[in-house]
Scaffold this motif. Structure first.
Motif, PDB file in Angstrom:
ATOM      1  N   VAL A  99      71.719  85.066 -19.389  1.00  0.00           N
ATOM      2  CA  VAL A  99      70.419  85.565 -18.946  1.00  0.00           C
ATOM      3  C   VAL A  99      70.666  86.841 -18.149  1.00  0.00           C
ATOM      4  CG1 VAL A  99      68.315  85.099 -17.652  1.00  0.00           C
ATOM      5  CG2 VAL A  99      69.446  83.242 -18.895  1.00  0.00           C
ATOM      6  N   ALA A 100      70.244  87.947 -18.702  1.00  0.00           N
ATOM      7  CA  ALA A 100      70.456  89.249 -18.067  1.00  0.00           C
ATOM      8  C   ALA A 100      69.650  89.337 -16.770  1.00  0.00           C
ATOM      9  CB  ALA A 100      70.040  90.363 -19.027  1.00  0.00           C
ATOM     10  N   PRO A 101      69.987  90.272 -15.897  1.00  0.00           N
ATOM     11  CA  PRO A 101      69.190  90.470 -14.679  1.00  0.00           C
ATOM     12  C   PRO A 101      67.743  90.817 -15.022  1.00  0.00           C
ATOM     13  CG  PRO A 101      71.293  91.625 -14.522  1.00  0.00           C
ATOM     14  CD  PRO A 101      71.176  91.153 -15.938  1.00  0.00           C
ATOM     15  N   LEU A 102      66.837  90.469 -14.124  1.00  0.00           N
ATOM     16  CA  LEU A 102      65.419  90.762 -14.298  1.00  0.00           C
ATOM     17  C   LEU A 102      65.206  92.271 -14.383  1.00  0.00           C
ATOM     18  CD1 LEU A 102      62.498  89.427 -14.189  1.00  0.00           C
ATOM     19  CD2 LEU A 102      62.534  90.058 -11.765  1.00  0.00           C
ATOM     20  N   VAL A 103      64.451  92.695 -15.389  1.00  0.00           N
ATOM     21  CA  VAL A 103      64.128  94.115 -15.563  1.00  0.00           C
ATOM     22  C   VAL A 103      62.755  94.379 -14.960  1.00  0.00           C
ATOM     23  CG1 VAL A 103      63.756  95.971 -17.209  1.00  0.00           C
ATOM     24  CG2 VAL A 103      65.484  94.222 -17.682  1.00  0.00           C
ATOM     25  N   ASP A 104      62.692  95.283 -13.997  1.00  0.00           N
ATOM     26  CA  ASP A 104      61.418  95.647 -13.373  1.00  0.00           C
ATOM     27  C   ASP A 104      60.662  96.574 -14.320  1.00  0.00           C
ATOM     28  OD1 ASP A 104      59.295  96.434 -11.838  1.00  0.00           O
ATOM     29  OD2 ASP A 104      60.472  97.356 -10.236  1.00  0.00           O
ATOM     30  N   ALA A 105      59.513  96.116 -14.818  1.00  0.00           N
ATOM     31  CA  ALA A 105      58.733  96.917 -15.763  1.00  0.00           C
ATOM     32  C   ALA A 105      57.305  97.110 -15.278  1.00  0.00           C
ATOM     33  CB  ALA A 105      58.748  96.255 -17.147  1.00  0.00           C
ATOM     34  N   HIS A 106      57.135  97.145 -13.954  1.00  0.00           N
ATOM     35  CA  HIS A 106      55.798  97.364 -13.389  1.00  0.00           C
ATOM     36  C   HIS A 106      55.335  98.798 -13.621  1.00  0.00           C
ATOM     37  CE1 HIS A 106      52.430  96.684 -10.672  1.00  0.00           C
ATOM     38  NE2 HIS A 106      52.754  97.785 -10.014  1.00  0.00           N
TER      39      HIS A 106
END
Length: 410
Positions: A99-106
């Motif tokens: 599980v890759a790190p969370l990608v911030d896509a805000h």
């Protein structure tokens, strides 16, 4: 009667979890909270021992409006919690995967909002609902929206007042597009000619790009366009669009990367084409979707964009008529982006196919895990899962999973 409890964990919906378990909104692990119980849930009265991860919410409506639940959480704790939601869901399903790190896509914020309009003793009001209730919280702005949407509550209120005589509860969707604000009203029912004229006047006064009721266009002053790769799409009235522009670009980038080298791709649950139109820059694409207006918008965008490979469309209910292995086996890769309910029927057909690569996009970790289990049982290997956070300050998280079938099966 209020009582003190110790918060032990952060739950899947953003609530603090105490003994019992007891779920307390707006609390954090390690805090001592004064609460009033109501069964398994409790109302926060006061935090007596704040966590170091507690920060000041930036929205003046935070403790009233139910749209955001985590503005009080520091960014590193928040990212770890959201990443953990995915990891824990997969673990409970018995699925092992990176599980890759969370990608911030805000990005610059939400580009679509849905307001609720209700008659109150003080007159018409527009806003969002309070947490887990149907109580309206009237707002003047939404700080997590893209700047183009900042005036949208006032615009929605102006339109709602034109419709006030119906005395019906309304849902008013507003989307920021390159052509301006696109507004679609739900809950009113058809408008008579006199009301339509009034709404046309309102759209002119408010400078809306388009105004529709239940997807029926009242007036289109400018095409509500959004870019999708090289293509420019005219959004269908009331059509679905990813919550943020960066969210769409991030998800599409992961999908295109997963399908790298594929010459023929099937895009299932294609919507209006955020993946299909970008994939067509490199591959021939079949876009399958039940929503005919969305599919027609995709088709028009593909036809008007020079340099794309062939894009074929097929209107089809994939819940009732999933593509079968004989239909799937001619593709080098398959993309599926189903609604929250997942794609169990389609996953079973993919599991029986010989498709080498499947890119699965999901807005629900639970149904993603269920469908992933079906694909894995059919011989696929889940190489990685990337969580994408375009619904910042909420418990919702998007996922992109990359599945590969061993080459010996091809």
């Amino acid at each position: 009667m209020a009582e003190r409890i110790r918060i032990e964990a952060l739950g899947a919906r953003g609530d603090g979890v105490g003994p019992g378990p007891t779920f307390v909104p707006y609390t954090l692990p390690g805090e001592t909270a004064l609460v009033e119980r109501d069964g398994a849930r409790a109302r926060l009265v006061a935090v007596e021992d704040p966590s170091p991860s507690r920060i000041e919410p930036f929205c003046p409506y935070f403790f009233q409006c139910g749209g955001c639940v985590t503005q009080h959480i520091a960014s590193d704790t928040y990212a770890a919690w959201k990443h953990g939601l995915v990891v824990d869901t997969l673990r409970r399903a018995g699925i092992e995967a990176e599980v890759a790190p969370l990608v911030d896509a805000h990005g610059d914020g939400r580009r679509r909002l849905t307001f609720h309009a209700r008659q109150t003793p003080e007159g018409m009001a527009v806003g969002f609902m309070a947490l887990r209730t149907h109580d309206l919280v009237s707002i003047t702005h939404c700080p997590i929206a893209t700047p183009a949407l900042l005036p949208s509550p006032a615009l929605a209120l102006a339109v709602a007042r034109r419709l006030a005589r119906s005395k019906k509860p309304l849902d008013i969707g507003v989307t920021a597009t390159d052509g301006g604000l696109d507004m679609d009203v739900r809950g009113h029912g058809p408008a008579n000619p006199s009301l339509r004229q009034s709404l046309v006047a309102a759209a002119n006064e408010l400078d809306l790009a388009r105004l529709s009721i239940h997807g029926d266009i009242v007036v289109e002053r400018r095409p509500p366009t959004v870019p999708m790769g090289r293509a420019t799409l005219v959004l269908p009235p009331g059509g679905f669009l990813q919550a943020t522009r960066l969210g769409e670009e991030t998800l599409a980038g992961l999908v295109v990367e997963a399908c790298s080298g594929a010459k023929r791709v099937a895009d299932l649950f294609a919507g209006c084409g955020p993946f299909a139109l970008r994939l067509a820059e490199r591959a021939e694409v079949l876009a399958v979707e039940q929503d005919k207006p969305a599919l027609q918008a995709l088709d028009r965008a593909a036809r008007s964009t020079p340099g794309l490979r062939r894009v074929m469309i097929e209107p089809r209910d994939l819940f009732r008529r999933p593509l079968l292995p004989l239909e799937l086996d001619r593709f080098d890769a398959v993309v599926m982006d189903p609604p929250r309910a997942g794609a169990e029927a389609q996953a079973r057909q993919l599991a029986a196919s010989k498709v080498p690569v499947v890119a699965s996009v999901s807005c629900d970790a639970g149904t993603f895990a269920r469908d992933a289990g079906i694909l894995i049982a059919g011989g696929y290997r889940l190489e990685r899962v990337t969580p994408v956070d375009q619904f910042r300050h909420s418990p919702h998280v998007e996922l992109v999973g990359l599945f590969r079938r061993p080459k010996s099966r091809r």
